[in-house]
Design a protein around this motif. Structure first.
Motif, PDB file in Angstrom:
ATOM      1  N   GLY A   9      89.470  53.918 104.716  1.00  0.00           N
ATOM      2  CA  GLY A   9      90.141  52.701 104.280  1.00  0.00           C
ATOM      3  C   GLY A   9      91.410  52.443 105.069  1.00  0.00           C
ATOM      4  O   GLY A   9      91.868  53.288 105.835  1.00  0.00           O
ATOM      5  N   ARG A  38      83.189  48.162  94.564  1.00  0.00           N
ATOM      6  CA  ARG A  38      84.603  47.883  94.811  1.00  0.00           C
ATOM      7  C   ARG A  38      85.220  47.210  93.603  1.00  0.00           C
ATOM      8  O   ARG A  38      84.553  46.542  92.818  1.00  0.00           O
ATOM      9  CB  ARG A  38      84.775  46.994  96.051  1.00  0.00           C
ATOM     10  N   THR A  91      89.572  42.556  99.969  1.00  0.00           N
ATOM     11  CA  THR A  91      90.593  43.517  99.583  1.00  0.00           C
ATOM     12  C   THR A  91      90.257  44.118  98.227  1.00  0.00           C
ATOM     13  O   THR A  91      90.050  43.397  97.247  1.00  0.00           O
ATOM     14  CB  THR A  91      91.972  42.843  99.525  1.00  0.00           C
ATOM     15  N   ALA A  92      90.196  45.448  98.191  1.00  0.00           N
ATOM     16  CA  ALA A  92      89.796  46.135  96.966  1.00  0.00           C
ATOM     17  C   ALA A  92      89.873  47.642  97.194  1.00  0.00           C
ATOM     18  O   ALA A  92      90.025  48.103  98.327  1.00  0.00           O
ATOM     19  CB  ALA A  92      88.378  45.747  96.566  1.00  0.00           C
ATOM     20  N   VAL A  93      89.735  48.367  96.110  1.00  0.00           N
ATOM     21  CA  VAL A  93      89.487  49.803  96.203  1.00  0.00           C
ATOM     22  C   VAL A  93      87.973  49.981  96.255  1.00  0.00           C
ATOM     23  O   VAL A  93      87.250  49.478  95.390  1.00  0.00           O
ATOM     24  CB  VAL A  93      90.081  50.565  95.009  1.00  0.00           C
ATOM     25  N   TYR A  94      87.512  50.668  97.264  1.00  0.00           N
ATOM     26  CA  TYR A  94      86.086  50.879  97.466  1.00  0.00           C
ATOM     27  C   TYR A  94      85.703  52.278  96.979  1.00  0.00           C
ATOM     28  O   TYR A  94      86.327  53.275  97.367  1.00  0.00           O
ATOM     29  CB  TYR A  94      85.730  50.709  98.934  1.00  0.00           C
ATOM     30  N   THR A 120      88.877  54.438  98.013  1.00  0.00           N
ATOM     31  CA  THR A 120      89.714  54.266  99.189  1.00  0.00           C
ATOM     32  C   THR A 120      90.125  52.795  99.276  1.00  0.00           C
ATOM     33  O   THR A 120      89.293  51.908  99.084  1.00  0.00           O
ATOM     34  CB  THR A 120      89.000  54.734 100.463  1.00  0.00           C
ATOM     35  N   GLN A 121      91.389  52.563  99.555  1.00  0.00           N
ATOM     36  CA  GLN A 121      91.920  51.198  99.553  1.00  0.00           C
ATOM     37  C   GLN A 121      91.597  50.503 100.872  1.00  0.00           C
ATOM     38  O   GLN A 121      91.839  51.046 101.952  1.00  0.00           O
ATOM     39  CB  GLN A 121      93.435  51.213  99.348  1.00  0.00           C
ATOM     40  N   THR A 123      92.569  46.840 102.596  1.00  0.00           N
ATOM     41  CA  THR A 123      93.398  45.650 102.486  1.00  0.00           C
ATOM     42  C   THR A 123      93.175  44.776 103.705  1.00  0.00           C
ATOM     43  O   THR A 123      93.331  45.238 104.843  1.00  0.00           O
ATOM     44  CB  THR A 123      94.883  46.019 102.387  1.00  0.00           C
TER      45      THR A 123
END
Length: 126
Positions: A9, A38, A91-94, A120-121, A123
């Protein structure tokens, strides 16, 4: 026990690319179906992509179809998510997830997955 660990990420500009990796270890088979989900800020977790034991069986969410590609290396117990043409809304946490059920009927169902990574972030911003 099974461990699932995401990596890759980061921050990327709109239109850019990023590749996420997910390594599974522990009491797991290299052929377990695996998926990516996500969670964007203020939204529920959503399905992104999934892959069965063979790379010939892949599934994608509508919002990423044509831009993201999921693949796997069974020898390394690793699944990848290649993300191209990234948008700010990506954009998200995956999260990577693994299921021990080989014949899972709905790869998009979060409840079908037994093990999850910490996330994992990603952006996407200029």
């Amino acid at each position: 026990q099974v461990q699932v660990l995401e990596s890759g990420g980061g921050l990327v500009q709109p239109g850019g690319s990023l590749r996420l990796s997910c390594a599974a270890s522990g009491r797991t088979s290299s052929t377990n179906p695996m998926g990516w989900f996500r969670r964007a800020p203020g939204k529920e977790r959503e399905f992104v992509a999934a892959i069965r034991r063979s790379g010939g069986f892949t599934y994608y969410g509508d919002s990423v179809q044509g831009r993201f590609t999921i693949s796997r290396d069974n020898a390394k117990n690793t699944v990848y998510l290649q993300m191209n043409s990234l948008k700010p809304e990506d954009t998200a946490v995956y999260y990577c997830a693994l299921t021990t059920t080989q014949a899972i009927s709905d790869m998009r169902d979060q409840n079908a997955y037994d093990y999850w990574g910490q996330g994992t972030q990603v952006t996407v911003s200029s």
